[in-house]
Design an enzyme around this catalytic site. Structure first.
Site, PDB file in Angstrom:
ATOM      1  N   ARG A  33     -11.483   3.007  23.298  1.00 60.97           N
ATOM      2  CA  ARG A  33     -10.601   1.897  23.674  1.00 60.97           C
ATOM      3  C   ARG A  33      -9.932   2.209  25.009  1.00 60.97           C
ATOM      4  O   ARG A  33      -9.652   1.322  25.801  1.00 60.97           O
ATOM      5  CB  ARG A  33      -9.541   1.689  22.587  1.00 60.97           C
ATOM      6  CG  ARG A  33     -10.110   1.151  21.271  1.00 60.97           C
ATOM      7  CD  ARG A  33      -9.009   0.880  20.256  1.00 60.97           C
ATOM      8  NE  ARG A  33      -9.535   0.401  18.995  1.00 60.97           N
ATOM      9  CZ  ARG A  33      -9.899   1.191  17.986  1.00 60.97           C
ATOM     10  NH1 ARG A  33      -9.778   2.510  18.082  1.00 60.97           N
ATOM     11  NH2 ARG A  33     -10.363   0.675  16.870  1.00 60.97           N
TER      12      ARG A  33
ATOM     13  N   ASP B 244      -6.126  -1.741  10.867  1.00 58.89           N
ATOM     14  CA  ASP B 244      -6.473  -0.391  10.410  1.00 58.89           C
ATOM     15  C   ASP B 244      -6.245  -0.255   8.908  1.00 58.89           C
ATOM     16  O   ASP B 244      -7.056   0.336   8.192  1.00 58.89           O
ATOM     17  CB  ASP B 244      -5.647   0.656  11.176  1.00 58.89           C
ATOM     18  CG  ASP B 244      -5.974   0.654  12.672  1.00 58.89           C
ATOM     19  OD1 ASP B 244      -7.137   0.377  13.020  1.00 58.89           O
ATOM     20  OD2 ASP B 244      -5.068   0.923  13.476  1.00 58.89           O
TER      21      ASP B 244
ATOM     22  N   ARG C  57      -8.934  -2.034   6.931  1.00 62.66           N
ATOM     23  CA  ARG C  57     -10.160  -1.223   6.839  1.00 62.66           C
ATOM     24  C   ARG C  57     -10.008  -0.152   5.764  1.00 62.66           C
ATOM     25  O   ARG C  57     -10.902   0.042   4.927  1.00 62.66           O
ATOM     26  CB  ARG C  57     -10.446  -0.573   8.202  1.00 62.66           C
ATOM     27  CG  ARG C  57     -10.970  -1.590   9.195  1.00 62.66           C
ATOM     28  CD  ARG C  57     -11.302  -0.984  10.549  1.00 62.66           C
ATOM     29  NE  ARG C  57     -11.975  -1.985  11.373  1.00 62.66           N
ATOM     30  CZ  ARG C  57     -11.825  -2.125  12.687  1.00 62.66           C
ATOM     31  NH1 ARG C  57     -11.027  -1.307  13.358  1.00 62.66           N
ATOM     32  NH2 ARG C  57     -12.485  -3.061  13.339  1.00 62.66           N
TER      33      ARG C  57
ATOM     34  N   HIS D 153      -3.198   2.774  18.012  1.00 62.48           N
ATOM     35  CA  HIS D 153      -4.476   2.210  17.574  1.00 62.48           C
ATOM     36  C   HIS D 153      -5.567   2.917  18.373  1.00 62.48           C
ATOM     37  O   HIS D 153      -6.056   2.436  19.363  1.00 62.48           O
ATOM     38  CB  HIS D 153      -4.480   0.713  17.866  1.00 62.48           C
ATOM     39  CG  HIS D 153      -5.685  -0.007  17.344  1.00 62.48           C
ATOM     40  ND1 HIS D 153      -6.144   0.138  16.062  1.00 62.48           N
ATOM     41  CD2 HIS D 153      -6.513  -0.894  17.945  1.00 62.48           C
ATOM     42  CE1 HIS D 153      -7.204  -0.641  15.903  1.00 62.48           C
ATOM     43  NE2 HIS D 153      -7.458  -1.270  17.030  1.00 62.48           N
TER      44      HIS D 153
END
Ligand code: APR
Length: 308
Positions: A88, A148, A151, A175
């Site tokens: 990211r 998150d 998930r 993140h």
């Protein structure tokens, strides 16, 4: 409808959020992008789904920020997404420039709005929005922890063969690769997963959660996840518009909470009409605290690179 939500970026994530907000009839939606025709086409397509969904939300696609005026919530998904092998953080410089330009435009037209950044690297992008906009910290709240933890909940439910509705997962930190899933506070029907699963299984779930985005990037081959990120941002918009005061893990600007100062990091917050109405501090063990500090420092390093 008397509420208005703008989604900036009509790509995969933006379109998914816009559709979620319209389908749930949470507000009228304005979908904005720099590409001409794309937001207009997607918005019209969504509008034509509304009779089937039973929603009277108006959905407008535009390239003009004047159409976003007076938005209650602005979700920012503009920017480039990851390609396989990219972290990211590799998106930093490009998305920084996009974020800065978008922020200047949205605050000019909707000075009273609450901004939900989604663009990665998320926590740094939140800091850019916060600094450039001059909005109070309560009104800049980043989407990461909801995704998150969703998930992690998926993996817990699959492992124990229980309903996802029975699961609750706690993920703190930035993140990124340094996110901090907390098994002690992750539960099934109120029972900590540390009572239900062995350590090796928990470790596997934690690792898969931290790599959850990369797993999808690799499978897709081009682009990154958007269904779950879209649902996560929609849940945050709903919590704000309905003033639900829902406790959700979100990226928020810490000012001494958790011993961290002057940086956006994911922690549990109370999300309502005022945006971040409270920051929930839970007691962390030494290892968890160290992991959270490491995560905050990783965000700080990127913030220093763009100098906000
Ligand atoms: N203003 C408005 N829209 C812009 C701008 C800008 N300055 N720059 C780029 N965009 C638009 C692009 O035209 C594109 O339609 O942002 C959209 C991004 O869409 P996708 O490429 O499909 O990316 P997406 O998968 O939606 O991810 C967007 O969200 O989850 C994060 O990591 C992800 O940073 C990425 C962002």
């Amino acid at each position: 409808m008397n509420r208005k939500v703008t989604v900036v970026g009509a790509g995969h994530v933006g379109a998914t959020v816009a559709r979620g907000v319209a389908d749930k009839e949470l507000a009228d939606v304005v979908l904005l992008d720099i590409l001409e025709g794309v937001p207009q086409g997607k918005a019209l397509d969504m509008l034509e789904a509304c009779p089937i969904e039973g929603s009277d939300a108006r959905v407008l696609g535009t390239n003009d920020y004047a159409d976003t005026a007076g938005s209650d919530v602005v979700v920012i998904t503009a920017g480039i997404a990851r390609k396989p092998g990219m972290s990211r953080d590799d998106l930093l410089q490009t998305n920084f420039k996009i974020m800065k330009a978008v922020t200047e435009n949205i605050v000019q037209h909707s000075p009273g709005c609450i901004v939900v950044p989604v663009t990665n690297p998320l926590d740094v992008m939140c800091q850019v929005v916060y600094k450039v906009s001059g909005l109070p910290r309560e009104r800049v709240v980043g989407m990461a922890g909801v995704l998150d933890s969703a998930r992690m909940r998926t993996f817990i439910a699959a492992e124990l063969k229980v309903s996802v509705e029975n699961t609750h997962a706690f993920v703190l930190g930035g993140h990124g690769d340094t996110m901090v899933p907390l098994p002690r506070y992750s539960t099934v029907a109120g029972i900590p997963i540390t009572e239900l699963l062995d350590q090796a299984t928990i470790d596997r779930i934690v690792t898969r959660t931290a790599n959850g985005g990369a797993e999808i990037v690799k499978l897709l081959g081009t682009g990154s996840a958007y269904y779950a990120p879209g649902s996560a941002a929609t849940e945050m918009v709903e919590a704000i518009l309905k003033d639900k005061k829902k406790i959700l893990p979100c990226s928020t600007y810490l000012q001494g909470e958790y011993g961290i100062d002057g940086v956006f990091v994911g922690v549990p917050v109370k999300l309502g009409a005022g945006g971040v109405e409270d920051i929930i501090e839970i007691r962390l063990e030494a290892g968890e605290r160290a992991a959270l500090e490491k995560s905050a420092n990783a965000v700080r390093e990127l913030v220093a690179v763009v100098g906000v």
